[in-house]
Write an enzyme that holds these catalytic residues in place. Structure first.
Site, PDB file in Angstrom:
ATOM      1  N   GLU A  42       0.802  -1.217   0.000  1.00  0.00           N
ATOM      2  CA  GLU A  42       0.000   0.000   0.000  1.00  0.00           C
ATOM      3  C   GLU A  42       0.832   1.263   0.000  1.00  0.00           C
ATOM      4  OE1 GLU A  42      -3.903  -1.760   2.277  1.00  0.00           O
ATOM      5  OE2 GLU A  42      -2.246  -0.974   3.427  1.00  0.00           O
TER       6      GLU A  42
ATOM      7  N   CYS B  82       3.226   8.503   0.901  1.00  0.00           N
ATOM      8  CA  CYS B  82       3.908   7.594   1.823  1.00  0.00           C
ATOM      9  C   CYS B  82       4.033   6.256   1.096  1.00  0.00           C
ATOM     10  CB  CYS B  82       3.050   7.474   3.084  1.00  0.00           C
ATOM     11  SG  CYS B  82       3.660   6.271   4.249  1.00  0.00           S
TER      12      CYS B  82
ATOM     13  N   CYS C   1       7.762  -6.872   7.061  1.00  0.00           N
ATOM     14  CA  CYS C   1       8.932  -6.275   7.701  1.00  0.00           C
ATOM     15  C   CYS C   1       9.515  -7.298   8.662  1.00  0.00           C
ATOM     16  CB  CYS C   1       8.518  -5.016   8.470  1.00  0.00           C
ATOM     17  SG  CYS C   1       9.905  -4.125   9.210  1.00  0.00           S
TER      18      CYS C   1
ATOM     19  N   CYS D 225       8.600  -4.626  15.467  1.00  0.00           N
ATOM     20  CA  CYS D 225       8.370  -3.645  16.534  1.00  0.00           C
ATOM     21  C   CYS D 225       7.002  -3.986  17.125  1.00  0.00           C
ATOM     22  CB  CYS D 225       8.377  -2.221  15.974  1.00  0.00           C
ATOM     23  SG  CYS D 225       9.951  -1.793  15.189  1.00  0.00           S
TER      24      CYS D 225
ATOM     25  N   CYS E  80       3.583  -2.310  16.009  1.00  0.00           N
ATOM     26  CA  CYS E  80       3.379  -2.047  14.580  1.00  0.00           C
ATOM     27  C   CYS E  80       2.661  -3.205  13.900  1.00  0.00           C
ATOM     28  CB  CYS E  80       4.741  -1.808  13.931  1.00  0.00           C
ATOM     29  SG  CYS E  80       4.663  -1.575  12.147  1.00  0.00           S
TER      30      CYS E  80
ATOM     31  N   CYS F 190       0.349   6.299   7.780  1.00  0.00           N
ATOM     32  CA  CYS F 190       1.670   5.757   7.523  1.00  0.00           C
ATOM     33  C   CYS F 190       2.047   4.868   8.691  1.00  0.00           C
ATOM     34  CB  CYS F 190       2.683   6.893   7.444  1.00  0.00           C
ATOM     35  SG  CYS F 190       2.950   7.503   5.818  1.00  0.00           S
TER      36      CYS F 190
HETATM   37  N1  SAH Z   1      10.683   0.852   9.312  1.00  0.00           N
HETATM   38  C1  SAH Z   1      10.655   2.269   9.178  1.00  0.00           C
HETATM   39  C2  SAH Z   1       9.509   2.810   8.334  1.00  0.00           C
HETATM   40  C3  SAH Z   1       8.151   2.183   8.459  1.00  0.00           C
HETATM   41  S1  SAH Z   1       6.994   2.643   9.654  1.00  0.00           S
HETATM   42  C4  SAH Z   1      10.655   2.930  10.550  1.00  0.00           C
HETATM   43  O1  SAH Z   1      10.544   2.210  11.535  1.00  0.00           O
HETATM   44  O2  SAH Z   1      10.816   4.134  10.628  1.00  0.00           O
HETATM   45  C5  SAH Z   1       6.787   4.357   9.621  1.00  0.00           C
HETATM   46  C6  SAH Z   1       6.532   4.939  11.000  1.00  0.00           C
HETATM   47  O3  SAH Z   1       5.244   4.574  11.536  1.00  0.00           O
HETATM   48  C7  SAH Z   1       7.544   4.498  12.037  1.00  0.00           C
HETATM   49  O4  SAH Z   1       7.899   5.610  12.816  1.00  0.00           O
HETATM   50  C8  SAH Z   1       6.753   3.500  12.852  1.00  0.00           C
HETATM   51  O5  SAH Z   1       7.299   3.288  14.112  1.00  0.00           O
HETATM   52  C9  SAH Z   1       5.394   4.162  12.891  1.00  0.00           C
HETATM   53  N2  SAH Z   1       4.281   3.281  13.247  1.00  0.00           N
HETATM   54  C10 SAH Z   1       4.196   1.955  13.110  1.00  0.00           C
HETATM   55  N3  SAH Z   1       2.997   1.513  13.549  1.00  0.00           N
HETATM   56  C11 SAH Z   1       2.312   2.608  13.953  1.00  0.00           C
HETATM   57  C12 SAH Z   1       1.021   2.809  14.496  1.00  0.00           C
HETATM   58  N4  SAH Z   1       0.193   1.806  14.687  1.00  0.00           N
HETATM   59  N5  SAH Z   1       0.652   4.069  14.813  1.00  0.00           N
HETATM   60  C13 SAH Z   1       1.485   5.105  14.589  1.00  0.00           C
HETATM   61  N6  SAH Z   1       2.706   4.979  14.073  1.00  0.00           N
HETATM   62  C14 SAH Z   1       3.125   3.745  13.769  1.00  0.00           C
END
Ligand code: SAH
Length: 370
Positions: free
Chosen positions: A113, A126, A133, A137, A140, A359
């Site tokens: 997406e 975005c 991934c 985390c 996420c 995003c």
């Molecule tokens: N792997 C990269 C980019 C992908 S995620 C990174 O970690 O930066 C993009 C951003 O969205 C990251 O800051 C991630 O921690 C955040 N993110 C992931 N899940 C989220 C959620 N449920 N709500 C808000 N931000 C989130």
């Protein structure tokens, strides 16, 4: 032959074609001089190379059939020789707030997406860098999928090109900014991400300024330094999300081998080499990382990094995960503490909530619900 036998035959032929395609040369890996050489080698005129190159990078042709000023015979020849695996648009969803989420389908039927996020001053796309991934985390949605595969450079480029076309259609403007904040960890797909940015910024394709591109990372120390060595010209965002190692280890396992201290050192190196902007991202998780002590720790880290901005991000609830967003008062107190200590802070409220388009929340569950 009966209808279902015919269908099976066609389907088998299609599968064979799909299986063979990746072994064919990707036409978008050819430079213009290489394309010219190819056309010469088949006894065709060099200017065909310029026409083909324009179809690939200016007119964003999705298939050889689209290349209408090339003869049918030539298009067939190219099709036999090369692959052109562009993304197909699968589903489009529009949010009440103007955000548009697009689900793309790859040649091997993977889904990913991208999102268009319009604000008063900017229209940001975005984009995803991987299918799934590997970093898991704990807050996420993408992390729950595991890593399925890296996206090719042209699959990343296609997201931008298609979103840009949509942006022109819906808003009569081009995209102004690109953030690599969709699915995946861009620095674990380093070569393809850098090549996609080279294409997005090249004057012979979209010609966007690298200053308008931000790559977001969970913090891969070695690759942040590599960005410095490669003297890249785009900006970097670090998803910090916790301001001490104990807490960060808990929510971002990558921190166990890429500690905050190592990240600080790597970001200083990146800045010394490139002078590009660095942003810190900090998603507020209720009761996890949103206390005033956390804010104080964040101030201390901010002072050690050549950054100009902390983005405090509203968490998007992910079903099946236990985290929730901090309430308004806690958020205000946290942000206040940062501001009082001269941290340049902005709060990023979630966009496209009604369509799960934020995003960092572009994940597999949406595949089923779109
Ligand atoms: N792997 C990269 C980019 C992908 S995620 C990174 O970690 O930066 C993009 C951003 O969205 C990251 O800051 C991630 O921690 C955040 N993110 C992931 N899940 C989220 C959620 N449920 N709500 C808000 N931000 C989130």
């Amino acid at each position: 032959m009966q209808f279902n036998q015919l269908a099976i035959l066609f389907y088998t032929a299609y599968l064979l074609y799909i299986c063979m395609m990746p072994s064919m040369k990707n036409i978008r890996e050819l430079t213009l001089p290489e394309l010219k050489e190819y056309f010469e080698s088949i006894g065709d005129k060099k200017f065909r190379a310029i026409q083909t190159y324009e179809w690939l990078w200016k007119k964003n042709a999705r298939s050889f059939e689209d290349m209408s000023n090339l003869s049918l015979e030539l298009r067939e020849k190219l099709k036999k020789e090369f692959r052109l695996l562009s993304l197909r648009t699968d589903t489009i969803q529009k949010s009440e707030d103007g955000t548009i989420k697009v689900r793309f389908r790859t040649y091997d039927d993977q889904l990913l997406e991208g999102v268009i996020i319009p604000t008063e001053k900017r229209i940001t796309a975005c984009v995803s860098s991987q299918i799934g991934c590997s970093l898991s985390c704990s807050f996420c949605a993408t992390g729950t999928m595991g890593r399925i595969r890296n996206l090719e450079f042209d699959e990343i480029y296609d997201q931008v090109a298609i979103l840009n076309e949509m942006c022109e259609f819906h808003f009569q403007k081009k995209l102004t900014n690109i953030v690599y904040m969709g699915m995946g960890e861009p620095l674990l797909n380093y070569k393809n991400v850098l090549k996609s940015i080279e294409r997005i910024t090249s004057p012979d394709s979209m010609g966007m300024s690298p200053k308008r591109i931000t790559v977001s990372t969970a913090g891969v120390v070695k690759m942040i330094k590599q960005l410095g060595d490669d003297k890249v010209r785009f900006n970097l965002a670090l998803s910090l999300h916790a301001a001490n190692d104990l807490k960060r280890n808990e929510i971002m396992a990558i921190n166990e081998t890429n500690s905050i201290e190592l990240l600080i050192e790597a970001l200083n190196y990146f800045y010394a080499q490139t002078k590009n902007d660095i942003t810190l991202e900090y998603v507020l998780l209720k009761g996890e990382n949103d206390s005033l002590k956390d804010a104080a720790d964040l101030v201390a880290i901010y002072r050690k990094i050549p950054t100009h901005l902390v983005n405090v991000i509203e968490y998007n609830q992910v079903s099946g995960l236990l985290y929730s967003k901090s309430n308004e008062e806690t958020t205000a107190a946290f942000v206040d503490h940062l501001a009082k200590h001269k941290v340049n802070v902005r709060v990023r409220y979630s966009r496209g909530k009604d369509i799960d388009a934020a995003c960092g929340q572009l994940a597999i569950k949406d595949k089923l619900s779109v």
